[in-house]
Design an enzyme around this catalytic site. Structure first.
Site, PDB file in Angstrom:
ATOM      1  CG  HIS A  72      -0.587   0.289   2.501  1.00  0.00           C
ATOM      2  ND1 HIS A  72      -0.265  -0.692   3.416  1.00  0.00           N
ATOM      3  CD2 HIS A  72      -0.409   1.455   3.152  1.00  0.00           C
ATOM      4  CE1 HIS A  72       0.087  -0.128   4.553  1.00  0.00           C
ATOM      5  NE2 HIS A  72       0.002   1.176   4.432  1.00  0.00           N
ATOM      6  CG  ASP A 101       0.286  -4.040   2.762  1.00  0.00           C
ATOM      7  OD1 ASP A 101       0.857  -3.528   1.776  1.00  0.00           O
ATOM      8  OD2 ASP A 101      -0.521  -3.426   3.482  1.00  0.00           O
ATOM      9  CB  SER A 129       2.703   1.925   6.225  1.00  0.00           C
ATOM     10  OG  SER A 129       1.449   1.895   6.826  1.00  0.00           O
TER      11      SER A 129
HETATM   12  N1  ARG Z   1      -4.604   0.517   7.357  1.00  0.00           N
HETATM   13  C1  ARG Z   1      -3.307   0.490   6.760  1.00  0.00           C
HETATM   14  C2  ARG Z   1      -2.514   1.710   7.123  1.00  0.00           C
HETATM   15  O1  ARG Z   1      -3.052   2.786   7.261  1.00  0.00           O
HETATM   16  C3  ARG Z   1      -3.380   0.463   5.277  1.00  0.00           C
HETATM   17  C4  ARG Z   1      -3.779  -0.814   4.761  1.00  0.00           C
HETATM   18  C5  ARG Z   1      -3.983  -0.746   3.282  1.00  0.00           C
HETATM   19  N2  ARG Z   1      -4.903  -1.783   2.899  1.00  0.00           N
HETATM   20  C6  ARG Z   1      -6.162  -1.530   2.476  1.00  0.00           C
HETATM   21  N3  ARG Z   1      -6.988  -2.522   2.315  1.00  0.00           N
HETATM   22  N4  ARG Z   1      -6.572  -0.317   2.268  1.00  0.00           N
HETATM   23  O2  ARG Z   1      -1.311   1.663   7.195  1.00  0.00           O
END
Ligand code: ARG
Length: 712
Positions: free
Chosen positions: A82, A218, A647
Site C-alpha cells: 500500500h 502487503d 507502514s
Molecule cells: N490501514 C493500513 C494503514 O493505514 C493500510 C492498509 C492498506 N490496505 C487496504 N486494504 N486499504 O497503514
C-alpha cells in the site's frame, strides 16, 4: 469503592505502559535497560550510531509518507504494497496492469523509475533544545515565538548543510518544549523492482483493513540509485544501485509467542496528550463529518472505477487513501467511545488539577491551563466546519487543486500586476499537460457537484462565501447541472481551451469562470476563518496551554519515560509477539497461515480472490525453506507502538534480523493514536517468510532473494 478502584487503575495504566512509546535516538539510553529486559540482544550503538554503520542506516523514510528498509548490499528496499501502490499504479496501463497482475523486474534495466519518490536516511540527530532555551523562545508571545524558532532553525539547518550534500531540518517535540536537528541524505532516483498482484498485496481489501486476523502480503520492492560517487543524484540512466552503509539480514528462524520485536520507522502523527476537550471535538464534530464526506466520494469513485479500467487505474490510489482513513475515522470514533477514552482523559485532568492546587507556584504557572484549553476549543469548534470541509471536500479534489494553483495568476490579473502574471504564466504552462493526461471529466464532475452540495448544506451560513450562495441560488441547488454546464465551457476542463487561455489569460475570461471563482473564494474564506484574529488567538492559547500541560505531566510523573508525539521523525518501538483478548472476550492468536487464505477465498468477491498460482503452491505444499510444520505463516502481531507513516517498517528480532514488515493495526485499538490501548493494541506485520515465498515461488524472482543476506 468501585469508582475509586477503576480510577486508580486508569491512572496507573497511564503511568506504566507496557510497550507504549515511540522513542527518539536520544531517548534510547533511557529505555535501553527495559529493552534488554524485554529480550534485546544488541548494544544501543549497534542500533543507532552516527559514526559507524548501524541499523539506522538501513531505515528509510519513503517519500515522507511511509517507511522502507534496505535489505541488500545493492540498495534493494522492502516496504508495503500500500506504500508502493501509487508507484505501481503510475507504471500500470490497462494492457500492462501491474496493480492487478504484479510485477517482477528481471534485471536492473527492467526496474521502473518512479517520478517524485524519494528515500531519506538519517545521518545524525542533534538535541538543540539548549540553543532555543538560550533565546527563551517559550517565554515569548506565540507569534514572536514562532518567528524566533523559524530564524534559529534556518541558521542551524544552514550550518549543518554547508559544504555537504545533506538535507537538514529542525523539529519541535513535546508540543514545543524540546528541539532536535535531523541531518539526512535524500536519494531521488528510486525504481520499482517488484510487487505481488493486488490479490496478494491487498488481499482482504477494505473489508479486512484495520482488522486482525489478517492474511495480506502487503509488501513491494524498490531500489535506491545513486550517482557515480554513491551519493544522491537526480534520475539518470547512468546512476548505479546504491551501496548502503548497512542492510538488514533476514531471519528464517521463525517467530514464537513472547519473542522480542523491535520496529524502527517514521510514525506520522499521534495525539497522546490530547485533553478531554480535544477528544470531544474529534468524536462529536471532526470525525463524523470526515466519514460522511469520504463515504460520498467513495460511492462516486467506485461506480465509475467498476465501469472502466482507465478510470480504475486513474483513481486507484485516491480511492485507497480516501477509503483507508474513512474506515480509520469510523473505527477511531467507535473505539474512543468503547474504550472510555474521554473518561480517562478527564481522570488525568482531575489528577493534574489536584497536583496544581498543591502549591502556589504551580497554580501560578499552570492554574489557567485547562480553562484556556476549554475556551480555545469553543472557538475551534465553531470554525470546525470550514476546517474540515475545505480540506476534505474542496481542496482534496484534483480539479480544485488544479484550479486553485491559479490563485496567484488570478490575483495578478485582477490587480493588474503584469510581472506576477508573466511569472505565473510560465510556471503554469510547464505543468498542465500532466493534469490533462489523466483527467476524467465525468467522474471528477460528479465528485465536484456532490462536494459543493455537501458544503452548502453543512457549513454554517456565516462561513460560506457570497459566490457559493449566489451560484447555489442560480442553479436552484442543482449542482450537477451547474457543474455539467461549466465543464462544457471552462478553460480548466479541456486541454485545448486551457492551452489557449494560458497563452493569454485575461480579466474577462477570469470573470467568466465560476469554477475558479468558487474555489478561490472558498480558499480566501478558509484563510480568513482559520487564520483570522479570533482563530489565531484561540490556536495560540491552545498551543501554549498544551505545552504547559505536558510540561506539568512530566513533573507529575518523573519516573515515567515520556516520549514525544509522532511527527514523521525517526522512532524506535519495542515489544513482544503476543495474542490478545478483546472486550467481548474473544481471544485472537498471534499468527495466521495460508489455510486462512483458503478459508477466506471467495471467487465472487474481488477482495478475496486467490490467484490460481498461489492455490497450486498451496495444494502441492511447495513452501520450500519458507514453510513451517507443513504450513506457511502469513501475518503476525506484536505489542509495538506504531501508527500511519510506520507502514513498511522493519520488524526485527532480538539480534536485529528482519522477521517482518509492519503494515497495520487492529480494530479494537483504533483509539490508539489518542490513547495507547495497553492490553489490546497490536501491530500487524507480514511474516518475512511469506514475503520471500511470494518473491521466489510465486514471482519466480529468486535472483532478488539471492541479493539478500539470509540467516537460516
Ligand atoms: N490501514 C493500513 C494503514 O493505514 C493500510 C492498509 C492498506 N490496505 C487496504 N486494504 N486499504 O497503514
Amino acid at each position: 469503592m468501585k469508582t475509586l478502584v477503576t480510577s486508580l487503575i486508569i491512572t496507573l495504566s497511564f503511568l506504566s505502559f507496557a510497550d507504549e512509546g515511540m522513542y527518539l535516538p536520544t531517548n534510547l539510553k533511557k529505555v535501553y535497560k527495559t529493552m534488554k529486559a524485554a529480550g534485546l540482544g544488541l548494544s544501543h550503538k549497534q542500533i543507532f550510531n552516527p559514526k559507524k554503520p548501524s541499523i539506522k542506516d538501513a531505515i528509510v523514510s519513503l517519500g515522507g509518507f511511509c517507511t522502507a528498509e534496505i535489505i541488500s548490499p545493492k540498495g534493494l528496499m522492502l516496504t508495503n504494497h500500500h506504500c508502493g501502490y501509487d508507484a505501481i499504479r503510475a507504471n500500470s496501463t490497462p494492457e500492462n496492469d501491474y496493480l492487478t497482475d504484479g510485477f517482477w523486474a528481471k534485471d536492473y534495466s527492467d526496474e521502473k523509475p518512479v517520478e517524485g519518490l524519494t528515500a531519506s536516511i538519517v545521518v545524525r540527530v542533534d538535541d538543540v533544545t539548549k540553543e532555543f532555551e538560550k533565546l527563551g523562545v517559550n517565554d515569548l508571545p506565540e507569534q514572536a515565538r514562532a518567528g524566533a524558532i523559524k530564524q534559529l532553525s534556518e541558521k542551524l539547518v544552514a550550518e549543518a548543510e554547508e559544504g555537504t550534500h545533506y538535507n537538514a531540518y529542525v523539529k519541535e517535540f513535546y508540543e514545543g518544549s524540546e528541539f532536535y536537528l535531523f541531518v539526512t541524505e535524500v536519494f531521488e532516483d528510486i525504481r520499482l523492482v517488484g510487487a505481488p498482484p493486488s490479490a496478494i498485496g491487498k488481499f482482504g481489501g477494505d473489508t479486512d483493513n484495520w482488522m486482525w486476523d489478517r492474511h495480506t502480503g502487503d509488501f513491494s520492492l524498490f531500489r535506491i540509485y545513486a550517482g557515480p560517487d554513491n551519493k544522491p543524484a537526480p534520475f539518470s540512466m547512468e546512476n548505479k544501485p546504491y551501496v548502503p552503509k548497512y542492510h538488514l539480514p533476514i531471519s528464517l528462524k521463525g517467530i514464537q509467542e513472547d519473542d522480542f520485536t523491535m520496529i524502527m520507522g517514521y510514525p506520522g502523527s499521534t495525539d497522546r496528550y490530547l485533553t478531554s476537550y480535544g477528544v470531544k471535538m474529534a468524536v462529536e464534530k471532526d470525525q463524523p463529518a470526515r466519514v460522511r464526506i469520504r463515504g460520498k466520494k467513495l460511492e462516486i469513485m467506485k461506480e465509475d472505477m467498476d465501469a472502466s479500467d482507465e478510470v480504475r487505474l486513474a483513481y486507484a490510489s485516491t480511492y485507497a487513501q480516501v477509503s483507508n482513513y474513512w474506515k480509520y475515522f469510523i473505527g477511531q470514533t467507535e473505539q474512543l467511545n468503547k474504550n472510555g477514552v474521554y473518561q480517562q482523559k478527564l481522570d488525568i485532568e482531575t489528577s493534574f488539577t489536584k497536583w496544581v492546587n498543591e502549591k502556589p507556584a504551580r497554580q501560578e504557572r499552570y492554574g489557567d491551563v485547562l480553562k484556556d484549553i476549554s475556551s480555545a476549543y469553543e472557538t475551534l469548534t465553531e470554525i470546525n466546519p470550514t476546517n474540515v470541509y475545505f480540506f476534505e471536500a474542496i481542496y482534496s479534489l484534483g480539479i480544485n487543486k488544479f484550479i486553485i494553483s491559479h490563485y496567484r495568476l488570478k490575483r495578478g490579473i485582477m490587480g493588474g500586476d503584469k510581472e506576477s502574471v508573466e511569472d505565473q504564466k510560465s510556471k503554469l504552462a510547464l505543468t498542465y499537460k500532466g493534469q490533462f493526461q489523466s483527467f476524467f471529466p465525468e467522474t471528477e464532475g460528479k465528485l465536484l457537484a456532490a462536494m459543493l452540495d455537501m458544503y452548502v448544506k453543512n457549513v454554517p451560513e456565516d462561513q460560506l462565501t457570497k459566490s457559493l450562495v449566489d451560484y447555489n441560488e442560480k442553479c436552484e441547488g442543482n449542482w450537477s447541472k451547474f457543474v455539467n454546464d461549466n465543464f462544457k465551457k471552462s478553460v480548466f476542463t479541456d486541454k485545448n481551451r486551457y492551452a489557449e487561455f494560458i497563452e493569454n489569460p485575461t480579466k474577462s475570461i477570469i470573470e467568466d469562470e465560476p469554477l475558479l471563482i468558487i474555489a478561490t473564494d472558498l480558499l480566501d474564506k478558509y484563510l480568513s476563518v482559520t487564520n483570522g484574529p479570533k482563530a489565531m488567538t484561540a490556536q495560540a492559547k491552545l498551543d501554549r496551554s498544551n505545552r504547559l500541560f505536558i510540561e506539568a505531566l512530566r513533573q507529575m510523573y518523573p519516573k515515567k519515560h515520556f516520549y514525544p508525539n509522532a511527527n514523521f521523525t525517526w522512532r524506535l518501538t519495542y515489544g513482544n509477539v503476543k495474542k490478545y483478548t478483546n472486550k467481548d472476550g474473544k481471544t485472537y492468536d498471534y499468527y495466521t497461515t495460508i489455510e486462512g487464505i483458503m478459508k477466506k477465498e471467495d471467487p465472487n468477491n474481488d477482495e478475496f480472490i486467490v490467484p490460481s498460482k498461489l492455490k497450486e503452491l498451496y495444494e502441492t505444499k511447495d513452501y520450500g525453506r519458507y514453510g513451517t510444520d507443513g504450513t506457511l505463516w502469513i501475518n503476525f502481531i506484536s505489542t509495538n507502538d506504531i501508527t500511519g507513516g510506520n507502514s513498511g517498517s522493519p520488524v526485527m528480532n532480538s539480534n536485529g534480523e528482519l522477521i517482518g514488515c509492519a503494515f497495520d493495526g487492529n480494530w479494537e485499538a483504533m483509539s490508539g493514536d489518542i490513547d495507547f490501548e495497553e492490553s489490546m493494541q497490536r501491530t500487524i506485520s507480514c511474516d518475512i517468510r511469506y514475503v520471500l515465498f511470494v518473491i521466489e515461488k510465486y514471482g519466480d524472482a529468486k535472483h532478488l532473494v539471492d541479493e539478500m543476506t539470509i540467516v537460516e
